[in-house]
Design a protein around this motif. Structure first.
Motif, PDB file in Angstrom:
ATOM      1  N   HIS A 192       0.845  -1.188   0.000  1.00  0.00           N
ATOM      2  CA  HIS A 192       0.000   0.000   0.000  1.00  0.00           C
ATOM      3  C   HIS A 192       0.885   1.243   0.000  1.00  0.00           C
ATOM      4  CE1 HIS A 192      -3.413   2.591   0.770  1.00  0.00           C
ATOM      5  NE2 HIS A 192      -2.716   3.167   1.727  1.00  0.00           N
ATOM      6  N   SER A 242      -7.204  12.647   6.705  1.00  0.00           N
ATOM      7  CA  SER A 242      -7.532  11.238   6.924  1.00  0.00           C
ATOM      8  C   SER A 242      -6.464  10.479   7.704  1.00  0.00           C
ATOM      9  CB  SER A 242      -7.754  10.539   5.577  1.00  0.00           C
ATOM     10  OG  SER A 242      -6.574  10.583   4.788  1.00  0.00           O
ATOM     11  N   LYS A 280      -9.049   2.864  10.150  1.00  0.00           N
ATOM     12  CA  LYS A 280      -9.001   2.163   8.873  1.00  0.00           C
ATOM     13  C   LYS A 280     -10.399   1.748   8.453  1.00  0.00           C
ATOM     14  CE  LYS A 280      -6.737  -1.718   6.527  1.00  0.00           C
ATOM     15  NZ  LYS A 280      -5.825  -2.884   6.694  1.00  0.00           N
ATOM     16  N   GLN A 281     -10.726   1.980   7.170  1.00  0.00           N
ATOM     17  CA  GLN A 281     -12.044   1.640   6.659  1.00  0.00           C
ATOM     18  C   GLN A 281     -12.201   0.131   6.503  1.00  0.00           C
ATOM     19  OE1 GLN A 281     -11.823   4.310   3.138  1.00  0.00           O
ATOM     20  NE2 GLN A 281     -13.732   5.179   3.886  1.00  0.00           N
ATOM     21  N   THR A 282     -13.399  -0.357   6.783  1.00  0.00           N
ATOM     22  CA  THR A 282     -13.672  -1.780   6.606  1.00  0.00           C
ATOM     23  C   THR A 282     -13.901  -2.077   5.129  1.00  0.00           C
ATOM     24  OG1 THR A 282     -16.038  -1.421   7.006  1.00  0.00           O
ATOM     25  CG2 THR A 282     -14.679  -2.014   8.903  1.00  0.00           C
TER      26      THR A 282
END
Length: 376
Positions: A4, A25, A30-32
């Protein structure tokens, strides 16, 4: 595991449009990952294997990817159209060679993986698989495609030697009547301009004074729930009189952005609560439950033995939707035109859209006015 990068292809357009998003951000959880994203990753994995190993889509029936498994619908409606689209792209541009899932980087922070890069006599094609049905992705001026072209030029310095054409290709099997393969062609001079613009935006992200900007790039931004440019819309809305004709256009624009912000806030809160985070005054509850068979065959056996029930009363047979049947017919070499007189596309009504929307404007009351004019 795929590396990443801080600056990647999928966020390139957002970085250019709003360099402030990265700083905002940084401290966000962390986004699911959604099931749709996981299935998309599974289909990407299949296409990578097909291109590298020379297999066919049919070879991947039952292929497992984490918790997911390739089924017949995936093969018919996604993998076969994608593979056919890729072969057509190779034919159209006379590609002599290609690389799949090519990871490239300019630095430890700037990099990414292109789905495929094809090379022809006078052309370089940068391609991207898109397997979502919700949004038709356009290759026109695609920052993601140009980003990968920029990295490819770094990684393969002689890539554009004798090749003046750059083509960005999107291969997106769709159930919305869109073409599977869409392309946009540009040149090296345009790539140079993109590179300068992108690298300037990268420098902007490092400035504490950079201000966030709202726009279409906000759609998938993880910083949306806390973005001051978004929360400031609430104050802007309070100052507007949405019933005055002079301010309705502005009010609609603010309302559209507020709708998106509210949706993002709810999604963020839901993801956090599913991880166990508590928010005062709110709780998670189960959605309405719908009863469905988990052993339909056994249930049907019981129905057959019931004296007062018939099989016709207990079951139904439904035909595939026209879009899915069209895909199947294409795969089987059957002309779908024979079904044209038996299906039609009917709008469920009207909705408000911005002026740049590609759909034609609907003139409300136009037919009634024309009739009145004719009758005098």
């Amino acid at each position: 595991m795929m590396q990443h990068y801080k600056y990647g292809g999928s966020t390139a357009a957002r970085t250019i449009a709003c360099p402030a998003w990265l700083g905002l951000s940084a401290d966000m959880p962390k986004q699911t990952t959604s099931s749709f994203a996981e299935i998309g990753s599974m289909l990407h994995d299949c296409m990578e294997r097909i291109l590298i190993q020379g297999n066919t889509p049919d070879d991947y029936l039952g292929h497992k990817y984490g918790e997911y498994e390739v089924n017949a619908e995936h093969i018919i409606s996604k993998l076969h159209p994608a593979h056919d689209g890729f072969k057509q792209l190779c034919k159209d541009y006379k590609l002599e060679e290609y690389e799949a899932e090519t990871t490239m980087e300019r630095s430890s922070e700037i990099g990414g993986t292109a789905d495929f890069i094809g090379i022809g006599k006078n052309v370089v094609v940068v391609g991207d698989w898109k397997f979502g049905d919700g949004i038709a992705v356009s290759p026109d001026h695609s920052a993601q495609g140009l980003f990968y072209a920029m990295l490819a030029r770094d990684d393969m310095p002689d890539l554009f030697d004798g090749r003046s054409r750059l083509v960005i290709a999107i291969i997106q099997p769709s159930n919305r009547g869109e073409p599977t393969v869409k392309t946009w062609e540009t040149n090296i001079a345009y790539l140079d301009c993109f590179e300068a613009e992108f690298m300037n935006a990268v420098e902007e992200t490092k400035k504490e004074t950079v201000k966030p900007k709202t726009g279409e790039h906000c759609k998938w931004c993880p910083a949306t729930p806390i973005c001051p440019a978004k929360t400031g819309l609430v104050l802007q809305a309070q100052r507007l009189n949405a019933t005055q004709k002079s301010t309705v256009s502005e009010a609609l624009s603010v309302a559209a952005e507020l709708d998106a912000w509210i949706k993002d806030v709810r999604a963020f809160a839901h993801d956090q609560m599913e991880l166990g985070v508590k928010f005062k005054g709110w709780k998670l509850v189960q959605k309405r439950a719908y009863t469905k068979w988990h052993d339909e065959e056994s249930a049907m056996d019981i129905a057959r033995k019931a004296k007062k029930l018939t099989i016709d009363e207990c079951s139904t047979t439904t035909m595939l939707s026209p879009a899915k049947l069209k895909t199947l017919c294409k795969k089987k070499g059957i002309d779908f035109d024979r079904f044209d007189g038996y299906c039609s596309a009917t709008s469920s009504g009207t909705t408000i859209a911005i002026s740049s929307d590609k759909r034609s404007e609907y003139i409300a009351g136009g037919a009634i006015k024309a009739l009145k004019d004719r009758l005098g």
